[in-house]
Design a protein around this motif. Structure first.
Motif, short mmCIF file in Angstrom:
data_model
loop_
_atom_site.label_atom_id
_atom_site.label_comp_id
_atom_site.label_asym_id
_atom_site.label_seq_id
_atom_site.Cartn_x
_atom_site.Cartn_y
_atom_site.Cartn_z
N THR A 88 5.60 7.51 15.09
CA THR A 88 6.28 6.92 13.95
C THR A 88 6.04 7.78 12.72
OG1 THR A 88 4.37 5.55 13.39
CG2 THR A 88 6.05 4.55 14.81
N PHE A 89 6.91 7.62 11.73
CA PHE A 89 6.66 8.21 10.41
C PHE A 89 7.03 7.19 9.36
CE2 PHE A 89 10.95 9.71 11.51
CZ PHE A 89 11.68 9.46 10.35
N ALA A 90 6.43 7.34 8.18
CA ALA A 90 6.65 6.39 7.08
C ALA A 90 7.28 7.11 5.90
CB ALA A 90 5.32 5.77 6.67
N VAL A 91 8.16 6.37 5.19
CA VAL A 91 8.88 6.92 4.04
C VAL A 91 8.84 5.90 2.92
CG1 VAL A 91 11.06 7.89 3.21
CG2 VAL A 91 10.50 8.03 5.65
N GLU A 92 8.62 6.38 1.69
CA GLU A 92 8.67 5.51 0.51
C GLU A 92 9.17 6.30 -0.68
OE1 GLU A 92 4.69 4.14 -0.22
OE2 GLU A 92 4.13 6.00 -1.20
N LEU A 93 9.52 5.61 -1.74
CA LEU A 93 9.91 6.29 -2.97
C LEU A 93 8.73 7.08 -3.49
CD1 LEU A 93 11.93 3.53 -4.86
CD2 LEU A 93 12.82 5.66 -3.91
N ALA A 94 8.99 8.27 -4.02
CA ALA A 94 7.90 9.14 -4.47
C ALA A 94 7.25 8.64 -5.76
CB ALA A 94 8.42 10.56 -4.67
N MET A 106 0.84 -1.17 0.00
CA MET A 106 0.00 0.00 0.00
C MET A 106 0.89 1.24 0.00
SD MET A 106 -3.24 0.64 2.31
CE MET A 106 -3.08 1.88 3.54
N THR A 107 0.51 2.21 -0.78
CA THR A 107 1.31 3.43 -0.88
C THR A 107 0.79 4.51 0.06
OG1 THR A 107 -0.04 4.33 -2.66
CG2 THR A 107 1.81 2.94 -3.30
N LEU A 108 1.64 5.47 0.32
CA LEU A 108 1.25 6.60 1.16
C LEU A 108 0.32 7.53 0.37
CD1 LEU A 108 4.69 7.61 2.73
CD2 LEU A 108 2.91 6.16 3.72
N ALA A 109 -0.62 8.11 1.05
CA ALA A 109 -1.51 9.08 0.40
C ALA A 109 -0.73 10.33 0.05
CB ALA A 109 -2.66 9.42 1.34
N PHE A 116 14.13 0.18 -1.03
CA PHE A 116 12.86 0.87 -1.21
C PHE A 116 12.10 0.37 -2.44
CE2 PHE A 116 14.82 3.94 1.66
CZ PHE A 116 13.75 4.34 2.43
N THR A 117 12.77 -0.33 -3.35
CA THR A 117 12.11 -0.81 -4.56
C THR A 117 11.50 -2.19 -4.38
OG1 THR A 117 14.14 -1.78 -5.45
CG2 THR A 117 13.66 0.53 -6.05
N ALA A 118 11.76 -2.84 -3.26
CA ALA A 118 11.23 -4.19 -3.02
C ALA A 118 9.71 -4.15 -2.92
CB ALA A 118 11.83 -4.77 -1.75
N THR A 119 9.09 -5.19 -3.43
CA THR A 119 7.64 -5.31 -3.31
C THR A 119 7.32 -6.55 -2.50
OG1 THR A 119 7.51 -6.53 -5.38
CG2 THR A 119 7.17 -4.16 -5.49
N GLN A 120 6.19 -6.52 -1.85
CA GLN A 120 5.79 -7.66 -1.02
C GLN A 120 5.31 -8.78 -1.91
OE1 GLN A 120 2.81 -6.69 1.84
NE2 GLN A 120 2.68 -8.76 2.62
N GLY A 169 7.37 1.11 -3.34
CA GLY A 169 7.59 -0.31 -3.15
C GLY A 169 7.49 -0.57 -1.66
N ALA A 170 8.62 -0.85 -1.04
CA ALA A 170 8.67 -1.06 0.39
C ALA A 170 8.53 0.28 1.12
CB ALA A 170 9.97 -1.75 0.78
N THR A 171 7.87 0.24 2.26
CA THR A 171 7.70 1.45 3.07
C THR A 171 8.54 1.31 4.33
OG1 THR A 171 5.45 1.74 2.26
CG2 THR A 171 6.03 2.90 4.28
N LEU A 172 9.37 2.30 4.58
CA LEU A 172 10.19 2.35 5.78
C LEU A 172 9.36 3.02 6.88
CD1 LEU A 172 13.02 2.10 7.17
CD2 LEU A 172 13.43 4.43 6.34
N VAL A 173 9.19 2.34 8.01
CA VAL A 173 8.48 2.91 9.15
C VAL A 173 9.51 3.15 10.25
CG1 VAL A 173 6.65 2.59 10.86
CG2 VAL A 173 6.35 1.74 8.53
N VAL A 174 9.59 4.39 10.71
CA VAL A 174 10.61 4.79 11.69
C VAL A 174 9.94 5.17 13.00
CG1 VAL A 174 12.49 6.41 12.15
CG2 VAL A 174 12.06 5.64 9.81
N ASP A 175 10.39 4.57 14.08
CA ASP A 175 9.92 4.90 15.42
C ASP A 175 10.84 5.98 15.97
OD1 ASP A 175 9.42 5.00 18.21
OD2 ASP A 175 8.80 2.91 18.21
N THR A 176 10.27 7.13 16.32
CA THR A 176 11.09 8.27 16.76
C THR A 176 11.58 8.13 18.19
OG1 THR A 176 9.18 9.51 17.55
CG2 THR A 176 9.83 9.83 15.24
N GLY A 177 10.92 7.29 18.99
CA GLY A 177 11.32 7.13 20.38
C GLY A 177 10.79 8.22 21.29
#
Length: 96
Positions: A37-43, A1-4, A89-93, A47-55
């Motif tokens: 958390t925040f999410a990052v993906e290629l614009a 699923m892609t980011l809105a 980031f280009t990997a797909t599930q 593909g794959a979405t990086l989810v980062v926990d800020t702590g």
């Protein structure tokens, strides 16, 4: 699923464009002070979405815990760290 696209922001890291976002409203646990958390993906080719926990808690937490918002420099640092660790980031599930 892609980011809105709505509510997400573009950022360029090492000549590659990424889209990133923080969830619009806190989850129940985030409202109570759980970490943001925040999410990052290629614009252009999500593909794959990086989810980062800020702590740290979200700025809109219900307990008014002290915190800071996510800044673009933090997103850039997270993307660079993920790439250094081999995140693709280009990997797909794969479908089951």
């Amino acid at each position: 699923m892609t980011l809105a696209r709505k509510g997400s922001r573009l950022i360029t890291v090492e000549d590659t464009d990424y889209r990133w976002t923080v969830r619009a409203k806190p989850t129940y646990s985030q409202g109570l002070g759980a970490t943001m958390t925040f999410a990052v993906e290629l614009a252009e080719r999500p593909g794959a979405t990086l989810v980062v926990d800020t702590g740290r808690p979200r700025p809109d937490n219900w307990l008014h815990l002290a915190t800071e918002p996510v800044r673009p420099a933090e997103v850039t640092e997270a993307v660079r760290a993920a790439l250094a660790r081999g995140f693709d980031f280009t990997a797909t599930q794969a479908s089951p």
